[in-house]
Enzyme design. Structure first.
Site, short mmCIF file in Angstrom:
data_model
loop_
_atom_site.label_atom_id
_atom_site.label_comp_id
_atom_site.label_asym_id
_atom_site.label_seq_id
_atom_site.Cartn_x
_atom_site.Cartn_y
_atom_site.Cartn_z
N HIS A 102 0.82 -1.21 0.00
CA HIS A 102 0.00 0.00 0.00
C HIS A 102 0.86 1.26 0.00
O HIS A 102 0.39 2.34 -0.38
CB HIS A 102 -0.92 0.02 1.23
CG HIS A 102 -2.09 -0.91 1.13
ND1 HIS A 102 -1.96 -2.28 1.06
CD2 HIS A 102 -3.42 -0.65 1.05
CE1 HIS A 102 -3.16 -2.82 0.97
NE2 HIS A 102 -4.07 -1.87 0.96
N HIS A 158 24.09 -13.05 11.07
CA HIS A 158 22.76 -12.46 10.91
C HIS A 158 22.31 -12.64 9.47
O HIS A 158 22.91 -13.39 8.70
CB HIS A 158 22.76 -10.99 11.33
CG HIS A 158 23.75 -10.15 10.58
ND1 HIS A 158 23.42 -9.45 9.45
CD2 HIS A 158 25.07 -9.92 10.80
CE1 HIS A 158 24.48 -8.81 9.00
NE2 HIS A 158 25.51 -9.07 9.80
N HIS A 193 47.48 -15.89 -10.29
CA HIS A 193 48.83 -16.43 -10.47
C HIS A 193 49.82 -15.71 -9.57
O HIS A 193 50.82 -16.30 -9.14
CB HIS A 193 49.25 -16.29 -11.93
CG HIS A 193 48.66 -17.34 -12.81
ND1 HIS A 193 48.28 -17.11 -14.11
CD2 HIS A 193 48.38 -18.65 -12.58
CE1 HIS A 193 47.80 -18.22 -14.64
NE2 HIS A 193 47.85 -19.17 -13.74
#
Length: 476
Positions: free
Chosen positions: A9, A170, A435
Site C-alpha cells: 500500500h 545475521h 597467479h
C-alpha cells in the site's frame, strides 16, 4: 531467472524493502519490481491492479514470478491483475502468503542462489520461524514436511571456524553463505554446538543463532565437497561478507594466500600514471611497433620462464610460458591490427583497447579461478605499454624488511621484487586465486588480498605485521 514483485500500500515501504533486498540480490538469478501505492498525491496509500499487471509483464522473461503482498486489498489487486494477464503469462505467477519483509529477504536470497521454485517458496513460508524461535513463540509445524537428518559417511569433509562477526551470522552473512554453497553438488550441513542446519538454507542457518565467538563446523559430502569446503573457508576469512573493522581497531581484514606472519615497513608500489607514448604515424608503422612489442615481451617471458624453472620449478615457469603463448595468438594480433587500420589508433591505443576488452571478459566469468586471470591480462598490457614508451619501470632501492602495499599486482610486476627485502604483500584488490598469489607462495611471501581502499591511507614506512593465518594487517 526468478521475478519477485513487492505489492504494498505504501511506495515508501516498498522502496525501503527493495533497498534492503538488494543487499543480497544476484540480479542474474533474481529480478525485483515494486507495484506499490496509487497515483494520487492527496491519497497515495493503496494498491493498483494495473500496476501489478504491468509489473508482471515487465518480468515476462522470468521462469517464475512471485507476488508478495502486505495487506488484504493488495491480495485483491494481485488476483485482479491475474485475470487481466495473458493466460500463458499468468501460469508463471505464484501468489505467496509469506510475511512481506521476511518473505522478500528469503525469496531474494534463495532465488539469487539459483534454488528451485519449490525451495524458494518453502524458504519464504518458513521465513518467520527464526524470529519466532528466538522469541520463544509457538511455531506451527503441522504443514511442514519432516526434515531428514543428513547421514554422512567417513568420506565426508569437515572444517571449523570461530565467528568474528560482531552480530554473528545475521541475515546478510547467512544469505551469502547459503547462496555460495547452493551451487555445489554436495550435501552441506552447518553445526553450532548441538544445533545443525542445511547450509544451503538461509532460514535454517538463521535458526542456529550463531553469535560472535561461536565455533561452527561445516560438513560436506559429495562430488563438490572439497570445493564447498574451500569456498566456505574463503568466505569465512572475509567474515561472510561483513566489514567488521571499527575505528578503534588498527587492522584490516583480507583473504589469506598462505600462513606465516611477517613484520616489515610499509612501502607503496609506485604507479606509472602516465606513459610517454609516441603519436600516430602510419598504419604500417603502428602495426610494426605493436608486433615488435609483442615479440619483445614474448622473448622476455621465455627468458624469465627458463630462469624460474631452475629456482621454483616447472609449475611457475609454465605460468609465464602460458603468457607467451597468449601473446603469440594470431587472433590477438589481428584484433590489434584492425584497431590500428579501421580507427587510426596508435599501437599503444590499440593494445590498451584490445587488452581492456579481454580483461573485462575474464572479469565477467562465473568461475573464480578463470576470473582471476584478468590480473595477468592487465599485467601484460602494462608491460607492453612500457615497451612502447621506452619507459623503465621504477625499481625501489629497499634496504630493510618491507611489506609491499598496492591496489593490485601482476605476476611480472611481482618479479621486480624477487631479489629485494620484501617479506610480505598486501593488496586492496586482487584475488586469492591469481597467479600472483601462487607465485608469491612459492617465493615464501605471505600475501593478503581484498583489503579494501583503506590500505591506501597507511602511512609510508609504518611498521606493519601481516598475518595470513588471521588474515590481518596490523599497524604499529
Amino acid at each position: 531467472m526468478i521475478g519477485l514483485i513487492i505489492i504494498s500500500h505504501s511506495k515508501q515501504l516498498a522502496d525501503g524493502l527493495l533497498q534492503l533486498a538488494e543487499q543480497m540480490q544476484n540480479k542474474q538469478n533474481c529480478q525485483i519490481v515494486i507495484a506499490a501505492g496509487v497515483d494520487d498525491e492527496q491519497h497515495p496509500i493503496g494498491t493498483d491492479a494495473i500496476k501489478v499487471m504491468e509489473a508482471v509483464e515487465q518480468l515476462s522473461d522470468a521462469e517464475h514470478i512471485i507476488l508478495l503482498m502486505d495487506l488484504g486489498s493488495a491480495l485483491l489487486s494481485a488476483e485482479t491483475a491475474l485475470d487481466l494477464l495473458d493466460p500463458e503469462l499468468a501460469k508463471k505467477v505464484h501468489l505467496c502468503s509469506a510475511p512481506l519483509v521476511e518473505g522478500t529477504i528469503a525469496i531474494t536470497a534463495a532465488a539469487s542462489s539459483g534454488a528451485t521454485i519449490e525451495t524458494i517458496l518453502n524458504e519464504a513460508h518458513q521465513a518467520l520461524h527464526a524470529k519466532q524461535q528466538q522469541l520463544n513463540d509457538k511455531v506451527d509445524t503441522s504443514n511442514q514436511q519432516p526434515t531428514q537428518a543428513n547421514v554422512f559417511t567417513h568420506q565426508a569433509l569437515k572444517t571449523q571456524w570461530v565467528v568474528r562477526n560482531p552480530s554473528g551470522l545475521h541475515i546478510r552473512p547467512a544469505a551469502k553463505l547459503a547462496s555460495l554453497l547452493a551451487g555445489f553438488d554436495a550435501k552441506v550441513e552447518l553445526h553450532n554446538n548441538d544445533k545443525r542446519a542445511d547450509a544451503k538454507s538461509m532460514n535454517q542457518i538463521a535458526l542456529l543463532q550463531v553469535r560472535k565467538g561461536d565455533k561452527i563446523t561445516l560438513i560436506a559430502e559429495g562430488s563438490d565437497s572439497q570445493a564447498a569446503i574451500n569456498a566456505f573457508k574463503q568466505l569465512a576469512q572475509h567474515n561472510f561478507g561483513d566489514d567488521i573493522t571499527t575505528s578503534d581497531d588498527k587492522y584490516l581484514i583480507g583473504k589469506a594466500a598462505m600462513l606465516p606472519s611477517v613484520t616489515g615497513f610499509a612501502y607503496h608500489k609506485p604507479v606509472n600514471t602516465e606513459f610517454s607514448l609516441p603519436t600516430y604515424q602510419t598504419s604500417e608503422q603502428e602495426i610494426t611497433k605493436a608486433t615488435q612489442a609483442l615479440e619483445q615481451l614474448q622473448s622476455q617471458l621465455a627468458t624469465l620462464a627458463d630462469s624460474l624453472s631452475q629456482q621454483y620449478g616447472k609449475s611457475i615457469s609454465d605460468i609465464f610460458n602460458g603468457h607467451s603463448l597468449l601473446l603469440d595468438d594470431a587472433e590477438l594480433l589481428e584484433s590489434i591490427k584492425q584497431q590500428i587500420i579501421s580507427q587510426h589508433r596508435t599501437a599503444a591505443e590499440a593494445i590498451m583497447s584490445v587488452f581492456a576488452d579481454m580483461s573485462q571478459q575474464y572479469q565477467q566469468l562465473d568461475d573464480t579461478y578463470l576470473q582471476a586471470r584478468y590480473i595477468d591480462i592487465d599485467d601484460l598490457k602494462n608491460q607492453l605499454l612500457l615497451l612502447l614508451s621506452a619507459t623503465n619501470p621504477l625499481n625501489p632501492a629497499l634496504t630493510e624488511p618491507t611489506i609491499l602495499l598496492a591496489d593490485n599486482l601482476g605476476p611480472l610486476e611481482l618479479m621486480r621484487y624477487k631479489d629485494t627485502p620484501v617479506v610480505g604483500i598486501a593488496l586492496s584488490n586482487g584475488s586469492p586465486y591469481s597467479h600472483t598469489c601462487i607465485i608469491a607462495a612459492k617465493m615464501g611471501l605471505p600475501m593478503l588480498v581484498n583489503l579494501g581502499e583503506e590500505i591506501q591511507s597507511v602511512p609510508e614506512h609504518t611498521k606493519l605485521t601481516l598475518s595470513a593465518d588471521s588474515a590481518t594487517l596490523t599497524m604499529g
